[in-house]
Design a protein around this motif. Structure first.
Motif, PDB file in Angstrom:
ATOM      1  N   MET A 185       0.625  -1.027  -0.085  1.00 20.09           N
ATOM      2  CA  MET A 185      -0.058  -0.064   0.167  1.00 20.09           C
ATOM      3  C   MET A 185       0.919   1.232   0.077  1.00 20.09           C
ATOM      4  SD  MET A 185      -2.923   0.640   2.719  1.00 20.09           S
ATOM      5  CE  MET A 185      -3.715   2.365   2.987  1.00 20.09           C
ATOM      6  N   GLU A 186       0.682   2.173  -0.893  1.00 25.89           N
ATOM      7  CA  GLU A 186       1.445   3.304  -1.141  1.00 25.89           C
ATOM      8  C   GLU A 186       0.708   4.485  -0.467  1.00 25.89           C
ATOM      9  OE1 GLU A 186       3.157   6.297  -4.389  1.00 25.89           O
ATOM     10  OE2 GLU A 186       2.904   4.184  -5.070  1.00 25.89           O
ATOM     11  N   LEU A 187       1.341   5.131   0.346  1.00 29.20           N
ATOM     12  CA  LEU A 187       0.747   6.459   1.256  1.00 29.20           C
ATOM     13  C   LEU A 187       1.394   7.598   0.466  1.00 29.20           C
ATOM     14  CD1 LEU A 187      -0.614   7.621   3.562  1.00 29.20           C
ATOM     15  CD2 LEU A 187       1.265   7.347   5.035  1.00 29.20           C
ATOM     16  N   LEU A 188       0.571   8.527  -0.134  1.00 28.39           N
ATOM     17  CA  LEU A 188       1.038   9.764  -0.698  1.00 28.39           C
ATOM     18  C   LEU A 188       0.731  11.133   0.302  1.00 28.39           C
ATOM     19  CD1 LEU A 188      -0.409   9.068  -4.267  1.00 28.39           C
ATOM     20  CD2 LEU A 188       1.985   8.884  -3.268  1.00 28.39           C
ATOM     21  N   LEU A 189       1.727  11.677   0.281  1.00 27.64           N
ATOM     22  CA  LEU A 189       1.428  12.943   1.370  1.00 27.64           C
ATOM     23  C   LEU A 189       1.093  13.898   0.303  1.00 27.64           C
ATOM     24  CD1 LEU A 189       2.036  13.846   4.223  1.00 27.64           C
ATOM     25  CD2 LEU A 189       4.173  14.448   3.285  1.00 27.64           C
ATOM     26  N   LYS A 190       0.000  14.666   0.846  1.00 29.60           N
ATOM     27  CA  LYS A 190      -0.497  15.884  -0.032  1.00 29.60           C
ATOM     28  C   LYS A 190      -0.503  17.126   0.878  1.00 29.60           C
ATOM     29  CE  LYS A 190      -3.408  13.008  -2.932  1.00 29.60           C
ATOM     30  NZ  LYS A 190      -4.582  12.790  -3.663  1.00 29.60           N
ATOM     31  N   CYS A 191      -0.533  18.282   0.093  1.00 32.49           N
ATOM     32  CA  CYS A 191      -0.672  19.619   0.857  1.00 32.49           C
ATOM     33  C   CYS A 191      -1.832  19.843   1.491  1.00 32.49           C
ATOM     34  CB  CYS A 191      -0.334  20.626  -0.383  1.00 32.49           C
ATOM     35  SG  CYS A 191      -0.530  22.384   0.258  1.00 32.49           S
ATOM     36  N   TYR A 192      -1.787  20.243   2.942  1.00 27.54           N
ATOM     37  CA  TYR A 192      -2.920  20.325   3.531  1.00 27.54           C
ATOM     38  C   TYR A 192      -3.709  21.335   3.152  1.00 27.54           C
ATOM     39  CZ  TYR A 192      -5.681  20.438   8.042  1.00 27.54           C
ATOM     40  OH  TYR A 192      -6.792  20.975   8.706  1.00 27.54           O
ATOM     41  N   ASP A 193      -3.173  22.459   2.879  1.00 29.25           N
ATOM     42  CA  ASP A 193      -4.039  23.712   2.494  1.00 29.25           C
ATOM     43  C   ASP A 193      -4.674  23.424   1.387  1.00 29.25           C
ATOM     44  OD1 ASP A 193      -3.563  25.391   4.626  1.00 29.25           O
ATOM     45  OD2 ASP A 193      -1.664  26.085   3.797  1.00 29.25           O
ATOM     46  N   CYS A 194      -4.190  22.709   0.167  1.00 30.37           N
ATOM     47  CA  CYS A 194      -4.955  22.324  -1.136  1.00 30.37           C
ATOM     48  C   CYS A 194      -6.019  21.653  -0.873  1.00 30.37           C
ATOM     49  CB  CYS A 194      -3.881  21.864  -1.994  1.00 30.37           C
ATOM     50  SG  CYS A 194      -2.714  22.710  -2.655  1.00 30.37           S
ATOM     51  N   CYS A 195      -6.054  20.341   0.103  1.00 29.64           N
ATOM     52  CA  CYS A 195      -6.983  19.761   0.481  1.00 29.64           C
ATOM     53  C   CYS A 195      -8.157  20.210   1.193  1.00 29.64           C
ATOM     54  CB  CYS A 195      -6.453  18.545   1.432  1.00 29.64           C
ATOM     55  SG  CYS A 195      -5.261  17.315   0.529  1.00 29.64           S
ATOM     56  N   LEU A 196      -7.651  21.287   1.996  1.00 31.76           N
ATOM     57  CA  LEU A 196      -8.901  22.064   2.624  1.00 31.76           C
ATOM     58  C   LEU A 196      -9.763  22.800   1.683  1.00 31.76           C
ATOM     59  CD1 LEU A 196      -7.383  23.480   5.918  1.00 31.76           C
ATOM     60  CD2 LEU A 196      -9.204  21.698   5.581  1.00 31.76           C
TER      61      LEU A 196
ATOM     62  N   ASN B 195      -7.450  18.867  -5.656  1.00 36.30           N
ATOM     63  CA  ASN B 195      -6.775  17.573  -5.639  1.00 36.30           C
ATOM     64  C   ASN B 195      -5.481  18.097  -5.084  1.00 36.30           C
ATOM     65  OD1 ASN B 195      -6.088  15.161  -5.825  1.00 36.30           O
ATOM     66  ND2 ASN B 195      -5.741  15.249  -8.284  1.00 36.30           N
ATOM     67  N   GLY B 196      -5.021  17.501  -4.021  1.00 37.32           N
ATOM     68  CA  GLY B 196      -4.127  18.018  -3.247  1.00 37.32           C
ATOM     69  C   GLY B 196      -2.595  17.786  -3.960  1.00 37.32           C
ATOM     70  N   LYS B 197      -1.788  19.040  -4.078  1.00 36.46           N
ATOM     71  CA  LYS B 197      -0.503  18.975  -4.627  1.00 36.46           C
ATOM     72  C   LYS B 197       0.493  18.416  -3.728  1.00 36.46           C
ATOM     73  CE  LYS B 197      -1.524  23.356  -6.827  1.00 36.46           C
ATOM     74  NZ  LYS B 197      -1.187  24.757  -7.005  1.00 36.46           N
TER      75      LYS B 197
END
Length: 73
Positions: A1-12, A16-18
């Protein structure tokens, strides 16, 4: 399983989180290039009676919230 980190402010913002370029040094949230604020930081060390600061500043990454909070003083 691959865990991808995304920008929190983009997700808020319901985008689509950068991909993040750094981690906020204050709160630990991931931030992309659009939401990251790079600030200078003076390095201090205990040096007795001699000079205690570095000639060259370091850098640190802040999210928008922490950057705003630091500037509110």
């Amino acid at each position: 399983m691959e865990l991808l980190l995304k920008c929190y402010d983009c997700c808020l913002a319901d985008r689509n989180g950068k991909v993040p370029v750094g981690i906020c040094c204050r709160c630990g949230l991931a931030v992309c290039a659009e939401h990251a604020h790079v600030a200078q930081s003076t390095i201090h060390r205990m040096a007795g009676m001699g000079k205690s600061t570095s000639d060259l500043p370091a850098r640190r990454v802040l999210c928008q919230t922490c950057h705003g909070a630091e500037r509110s003083f």
